[in-house]
Design a protein around this motif. Sequence first.
Motif, PDB file in Angstrom:
ATOM      1  N   GLN A 146       0.842  -1.194   0.000  1.00 42.41           N
ATOM      2  CA  GLN A 146       0.000   0.000   0.000  1.00 42.41           C
ATOM      3  C   GLN A 146       0.879   1.246   0.000  1.00 42.41           C
ATOM      4  O   GLN A 146       1.682   1.451   0.902  1.00 42.41           O
ATOM      5  N   TYR A 148       1.554   5.418   0.144  1.00 39.29           N
ATOM      6  CA  TYR A 148       1.021   6.663   0.694  1.00 39.29           C
ATOM      7  C   TYR A 148       1.979   7.780   0.306  1.00 39.29           C
ATOM      8  O   TYR A 148       3.175   7.544   0.103  1.00 39.29           O
ATOM      9  N   TYR A 219       2.824  -0.436   4.433  1.00 40.16           N
ATOM     10  CA  TYR A 219       2.846   0.916   3.881  1.00 40.16           C
ATOM     11  C   TYR A 219       4.227   1.258   3.320  1.00 40.16           C
ATOM     12  O   TYR A 219       5.235   1.143   4.006  1.00 40.16           O
ATOM     13  N   ARG A 221       6.237   4.312   1.275  1.00 45.70           N
ATOM     14  CA  ARG A 221       6.177   5.733   0.945  1.00 45.70           C
ATOM     15  C   ARG A 221       6.347   5.989  -0.549  1.00 45.70           C
ATOM     16  O   ARG A 221       7.070   5.265  -1.239  1.00 45.70           O
ATOM     17  N   GLY A 290      -4.297   2.584   9.082  1.00 49.18           N
ATOM     18  CA  GLY A 290      -3.957   3.590   8.088  1.00 49.18           C
ATOM     19  C   GLY A 290      -3.826   4.995   8.630  1.00 49.18           C
ATOM     20  O   GLY A 290      -3.207   5.853   7.987  1.00 49.18           O
ATOM     21  N   VAL A 293      -0.436   6.849   8.513  1.00 51.40           N
ATOM     22  CA  VAL A 293       0.168   7.448   7.315  1.00 51.40           C
ATOM     23  C   VAL A 293      -0.795   8.346   6.540  1.00 51.40           C
ATOM     24  O   VAL A 293      -0.348   9.126   5.684  1.00 51.40           O
TER      25      VAL A 293
END
Length: 350
Positions: A146, A148, A219, A221, A290, A293
Amino acid sequence: MSLFSPPGDARRAARRWGVDHDRAGASPVHLPMTYVLPLRWHDDTGLAELTGYLRWLADRVEVIVVDGSAPDVFARHADAWRGLVRHLPPDVTAPGLNGKVLGVRTGVRVAGHEHVVIADDDVRYDETGLTAVHRLLGRVDLVRPQNYFDPLPWHAWWDTGRTLLNRSLGDDYPGTLAVRRSTFLAMGGYDPNVLFENLELIRTVRGFGGVEAKPAWLYVRRLPPDAAHFRGQRVRQAYDDLAQPARLLTALAVLPGLAAAVASRRPRLLLGAAAGVVALAEAGRRRAGGGRVFPPSTALAAPLWLLERGVCSWLAVARRLLLGGVRYGDTRIRHASRPTRALRAPSAVR
């Protein structure tokens, strides 16, 4: 906050990527994994920052940069990365419209390890993310992390509304995937003539009988694009929905629904619909921790993004019908992705 770390400031760059080299004197963990970065740049605005990230990566994994940039840009990259990563051009002997897919196919073929991370040039893993992907690939054929945005300028905030809706209704499509090399080679790679290449790779692995992991908690980046690049991608990203009929029909219904609500002079209906969209986005924001982030304000972007997608989806359909596809570099691509049923031929199943 600047998108790019100052050249040569390795410690600051390391902290930006979630790792502090001074942490208790810890040495980087080198993983038996290959990182494939397909690249095609027209200028070197972010070269110093990317070089710092590649230096950090090279201490931990094998790094292969497949560079489809113009010869002069390629040469500058070769000078900057000599002795740091394996830097090579894409193999163009096999034809294909999507240069990124050609780069991925080249990189995976020459990779020295079974576990392979594929990432866009704006993706920034940390050590925890790399280790998690490596462990997951011990059990599955494909991992979908995922993404972000960090930092979060206005246009990244806006696009995070899409991410949160995807998380609430299913799964998001990141700028990075990870695959087993043996699976990738056995299925013959994936189609280089589609626009939505990540969806195509996911569907090809599924059609081949592979197992996919979708860790919503993993997560990774991503650097936001500049605002001009963001604006230029709106219709092209909406074109991806042509490969997902349910999403496309939902997006196409936004403008007629809005017009009907305005014509009926029922503002409460509009407010209620907007509140419902925000609530869905908030559910996606809170999913799998979540909130660490995705700032609380990002849920408010969801109605704005949905309205934008409603407009751009009509423009995408028009480009398909009137122009035969959407521009991609110097060419035009007609298909966003092949239908799932087309990837389930008996010959594709192990």
